[in-house]
Every structure is written in structure tokens, then in C-alpha cells.
Design a protein around this motif. Sequence first.
Motif, mmCIF file in Angstrom:
data_model
loop_
_atom_site.group_PDB
_atom_site.id
_atom_site.type_symbol
_atom_site.label_atom_id
_atom_site.label_comp_id
_atom_site.label_asym_id
_atom_site.label_seq_id
_atom_site.Cartn_x
_atom_site.Cartn_y
_atom_site.Cartn_z
ATOM 1 N N ILE A 292 -20.790 5.250 32.235
ATOM 2 C CA ILE A 292 -19.894 4.122 31.801
ATOM 3 C C ILE A 292 -19.023 4.038 33.327
ATOM 4 O O ILE A 292 -18.964 2.879 33.229
ATOM 5 C CB ILE A 292 -18.975 4.996 31.350
ATOM 6 N N VAL A 293 -18.387 4.989 33.925
ATOM 7 C CA VAL A 293 -17.643 5.106 34.967
ATOM 8 C C VAL A 293 -18.498 4.236 35.766
ATOM 9 O O VAL A 293 -18.309 2.752 36.400
ATOM 10 C CB VAL A 293 -17.489 6.544 35.878
ATOM 11 N N ARG A 294 -19.798 4.653 36.185
ATOM 12 C CA ARG A 294 -20.629 3.632 37.649
ATOM 13 C C ARG A 294 -20.885 2.501 36.826
ATOM 14 O O ARG A 294 -20.837 1.754 37.993
ATOM 15 C CB ARG A 294 -22.471 4.792 37.747
ATOM 16 N N LYS A 295 -21.371 1.864 35.978
ATOM 17 C CA LYS A 295 -21.500 1.346 34.512
ATOM 18 C C LYS A 295 -19.415 -0.276 35.307
ATOM 19 O O LYS A 295 -19.790 -1.116 35.496
ATOM 20 C CB LYS A 295 -21.690 0.614 33.370
ATOM 21 N N GLU A 296 -19.005 0.634 34.733
ATOM 22 C CA GLU A 296 -17.356 -0.488 35.353
ATOM 23 C C GLU A 296 -17.237 -0.366 36.102
ATOM 24 O O GLU A 296 -16.597 -1.589 36.767
ATOM 25 C CB GLU A 296 -16.241 0.813 34.435
ATOM 26 N N CYS A 297 -17.790 0.443 37.097
ATOM 27 C CA CYS A 297 -16.983 0.149 39.028
ATOM 28 C C CYS A 297 -18.257 -1.136 39.787
ATOM 29 O O CYS A 297 -17.782 -1.849 39.302
ATOM 30 C CB CYS A 297 -17.319 1.204 39.611
ATOM 31 N N ARG A 298 -19.360 -1.651 38.656
ATOM 32 C CA ARG A 298 -20.559 -2.095 39.164
ATOM 33 C C ARG A 298 -20.494 -3.026 38.705
ATOM 34 O O ARG A 298 -20.139 -4.014 39.454
ATOM 35 C CB ARG A 298 -21.866 -1.457 38.927
ATOM 36 N N SER A 299 -19.637 -3.821 37.159
ATOM 37 C CA SER A 299 -18.966 -4.551 36.746
ATOM 38 C C SER A 299 -17.764 -5.470 36.850
ATOM 39 O O SER A 299 -18.074 -6.131 37.517
ATOM 40 C CB SER A 299 -19.609 -4.502 35.357
ATOM 41 N N GLU A 300 -16.866 -4.639 37.367
ATOM 42 C CA GLU A 300 -15.703 -5.087 38.170
ATOM 43 C C GLU A 300 -16.218 -5.496 39.777
ATOM 44 O O GLU A 300 -15.634 -6.636 40.055
ATOM 45 C CB GLU A 300 -14.774 -3.891 38.210
ATOM 46 N N TRP A 301 -17.600 -4.682 40.202
ATOM 47 C CA TRP A 301 -17.239 -5.121 41.697
ATOM 48 C C TRP A 301 -18.516 -6.255 41.972
ATOM 49 O O TRP A 301 -18.203 -7.583 42.822
ATOM 50 C CB TRP A 301 -18.093 -3.803 42.533
ATOM 51 N N ARG A 302 -18.546 -6.844 40.965
ATOM 52 C CA ARG A 302 -19.648 -7.629 40.385
ATOM 53 C C ARG A 302 -18.965 -9.500 41.103
ATOM 54 O O ARG A 302 -19.300 -10.078 41.161
ATOM 55 C CB ARG A 302 -20.340 -8.469 39.305
ATOM 56 N N THR A 303 -17.543 -9.523 40.082
ATOM 57 C CA THR A 303 -16.921 -10.478 40.521
ATOM 58 C C THR A 303 -15.174 -9.971 40.639
ATOM 59 O O THR A 303 -15.044 -10.360 41.386
ATOM 60 C CB THR A 303 -16.259 -10.798 38.568
ATOM 61 N N ARG A 304 -14.705 -8.716 41.312
ATOM 62 C CA ARG A 304 -14.274 -8.458 41.355
ATOM 63 C C ARG A 304 -12.459 -9.250 41.036
ATOM 64 O O ARG A 304 -11.520 -9.055 41.393
ATOM 65 C CB ARG A 304 -14.107 -8.747 43.530
ATOM 66 N N TYR A 305 -12.724 -9.721 39.077
ATOM 67 C CA TYR A 305 -11.313 -10.628 39.360
ATOM 68 C C TYR A 305 -10.582 -9.162 38.714
ATOM 69 O O TYR A 305 -9.631 -10.175 39.261
ATOM 70 C CB TYR A 305 -12.246 -11.797 38.179
ATOM 71 N N GLY A 306 -10.549 -9.010 38.150
ATOM 72 C CA GLY A 306 -9.784 -7.784 37.399
ATOM 73 C C GLY A 306 -8.802 -7.324 38.644
ATOM 74 O O GLY A 306 -7.803 -7.413 38.836
ATOM 75 N N LEU A 307 -9.845 -6.814 39.972
ATOM 76 C CA LEU A 307 -8.983 -6.147 40.624
ATOM 77 C C LEU A 307 -8.096 -7.242 41.641
ATOM 78 O O LEU A 307 -6.971 -6.821 42.223
ATOM 79 C CB LEU A 307 -10.021 -5.567 41.787
ATOM 80 N N ASN A 308 -9.114 -7.747 41.981
ATOM 81 C CA ASN A 308 -7.934 -8.967 42.434
ATOM 82 C C ASN A 308 -6.881 -9.122 41.967
ATOM 83 O O ASN A 308 -5.613 -9.758 42.412
ATOM 84 C CB ASN A 308 -8.897 -10.881 42.975
ATOM 85 N N ALA A 309 -6.550 -10.165 41.021
ATOM 86 C CA ALA A 309 -5.798 -10.441 39.994
ATOM 87 C C ALA A 309 -4.443 -8.813 39.900
ATOM 88 O O ALA A 309 -3.561 -9.210 40.493
ATOM 89 C CB ALA A 309 -5.890 -10.764 39.063
#
Lengths: 220, 224
Positions: free
Chosen positions: B14-31
Motif C-alpha cells: 500500500i505504501v509503495r502504491k501510494e508513493c507511486r501514484s502520488e509521484w505520477r502527478t505530484r499534485y497533492g505534494l505540490n499543493a
Amino acid sequence: MIRRGLLLAWIAGWIAAAFLWAPLVPVLGETTRVLYFHIPAAWVTVLALGWSMVNSLLYLRRRDLEHDHQAAAAAEIGLLFCVVATVSGALWAKAMWGAYWNWDPRETSIFFLLLIYGAYLALRSAIDQPERRARLSAVYSAIAFVSVPFLIFVVPRIYFSLHPDPLINPRGKIDMDPRIRVVFFALLLGFTGLFFWVQSLRVRVARLERRAEERREGSG
Amino acid sequence: MPANRSSSGAVWAIVRKECRSEWRTRYGLNAALLFAVTGLASTSFAVGRLGDRPDVLAALLWIVLLFAALASLSHAFVREVEGHTMALLRLVASPTAIAIGKLLFNLLFLVVIEVVTVPLFLVLMGAAPPRWPAFLGVLALGSLALGAGATLVAAIVAQTRGRGALFAGVSFPLLLPVLAAAVSGTRAQWSGASVAAELRLLAAYAVALLAASLLLYDHLWEDG
């Protein structure tokens, strides 16, 4: 009907006694009388929150919407009494301490209770389906149950409080005039009765609303 | 028995999947990073340098961190609900594994935000912490408690109508003890007092929240 009349007469009578019969405490002066309203209201607030939380936990265990009605009604009434306790406390603080609000630990903990009730009711208003609303708000209530002890018991130990504690402090108990004590406990009882009466009304309304909803869905 | 797999393997997946889908857009992190830096900049702009006021410094630091956390931590659950992927996720992992995975991801997220925000805060305010171990200890335990509380509320709020709008208001009552203890600890650290009491309080609260989460997550996702 008779019980409601008795409750009204009981509270009205003791409020009159609070003004006419019970003496004033020297330092507190005219503000003594806040004792008869503020502390019973604070007591009902805590009672209602406890009632709401116990019913939330019971809902998670038994999945009976009746417990959800109880929890929601207690939260609504608790919020009302919490406002009464907060406002009467702030007025008293203005008279005695010179400011309405000073983040005294007691002020912090009652403000925190206000926030919990408000958040709980806001959460309920954002979910349409009754079972889901009952389940999620019960989970929220259970988590709030974890944080309440921290604020009620831990924060007053970290910060110094000016709040008088006539119930907890044994010296205050001895100083309390017997007439004050009689009126105080009578009104504590009266407010508790008031809570359970309004609670039963609110639960009946919730039950009727659910039945009307089910009938509408059944016919339509 | 995929539904019972709450093992460390499922959590890690789950952690790997979260990181990967976050990294694809980075929209959550950027915001979140933009929000944190904006909050910090407006605070710093409004008050100027405060190197000699540990009481104000501690309060401002935690308000910036709290708001950055509240603006971003509901993201992990809201994304599943909005993408209609929650049901699929629940087929392959138990609710507890999902919860722990999301919690670890949120903690990682907080660490990234803090790595950017905290040094910037110290530079802008012109105040270096006198005792780094005490400062970092309060920061770490405060973030753990913040993450645990916020993740739990995020899981509830993601299933409501308001979602993001409700999240800050509903999680605040649960995060208030964290805020009180963390501010008090950071202030004590700056003025040279002991932080042991605050560290204990934060650790106890984090453990209590985590224990409650583990007990309650099974009730959270019943009807999908």
C-alpha cells in the motif's frame, strides 16, 4: 404530563429560592448565583457527552439505529448546555477576573467540548444515508473519547488554573453554606431531569422522522 | 484469503502504491508544499524576525505545520473515493492494512513538508534551536500524533459530502491536545527548560490514537 409539571415547578421553585432564600458568599457577592446555573449546565454537558459516546459505542456493537438517535439527541442537547455553561462562565469571569476569556484550563476544556459537539454535528449533517451516518459519527465519537481525558485531566495539570472548585476542593465544601448546598444540589437534580426530559422528546421526534421516512419510501 | 492479509507485505505494498501514484502527478505534494510555504511566508511577512520571542516562535511554527497538515492529509483517502478505487483496494487488502499503509504514507508526506518548512522557518525567523535533540524529538512525536489523528479523521471525512471542507474543522478537536503539548514542548526547548513531560504526553497521545485507529478501522469501510 404530571412529571413534566413537577419538573417545571421544582426548577422554578429552586430558582426562586436561589434569589430569595440562599445567602451570598462574601468574596463572590452577587455573582454567587452563577453557581446554581453554571455548574449544573456544565454537569449536564459532560453527562450528555458521556451519554452520546456510550450510545455511539453501543451502536458500533449492536447496529441498532435507536442508539444512534440517542447519541445524536444527547449531542444536540449537550451543545446547548455547553453554550449555557460557556456564556455564564464568561460573564462570571468578566465580573470576577476582569476579562470574558483568558484560556484558563477550564475555559480551554469547555471550549474543546464545544468544538467536539460542533464537529460531531457538522459530520452528521454531511452524510445522507442513515446507517452510514450512524456508523461514521459513532467512530468519530469513539475517537473523541480518546482525546477528552487528555484535555480534561492533563491540560489543567500543565497550566495553572484560577477556577474555583467548590465540589472538588474539600475546604470549599466546608465553607459552603448549607442553604447554598441545598439549592445547588436541588438545581443539579433539576437540570439532570430537564436533560432526560428533553432527551426523550428529541429521541421520540427522531424515531417518528425515521418511521415517516420509511413509510414514504415504502409507498413511493 | 486476500481479505485477511494485514501482514507487513500488504502494508508495504500500500505504501509503495501510494508513493507511486502520488509521484505520477505530484499534485497533492505540490499543493501541500505551496500551501506550507505560502503560510510560512505570510506569517513571516506579518511578524518579521522573532529570534528573541520563543513563546511566539513555538506557536507560529506549530500553526504553520498544523495548517499544512490539515490542507493535505485528507488527500490519500479522498483520492480513492473520487477515483472509485476504494472497493478494489479493499478486495486486495484488509481495512487495517490499508489504514496502516495510508498512515505511513501520510507520515512520509509530513516529513517531506517539514524538511522544507522547518529549516525555512528557522532561517526566516532568525532563531536556531539551542538543543537540536529536544527540538527534533518534539517535532517527531508531534508529527506522529498529528499524522495518526489526521489519517483517522481523513478516512471518515472521505466518505461524507463535504470531504475537504469538513476535514479541518472535524479533525481540529482531536489535534488540539497535540497542538497544546507540541507548542509547550517547543517553547520549553527554546527557553532552556526540560521537555520530558511534553514528550511523554505526545507519545502517550500518539499511542492512544494509534490503538483507537486499529480498533476502529474495521467499522469504517463496511458498505464500500
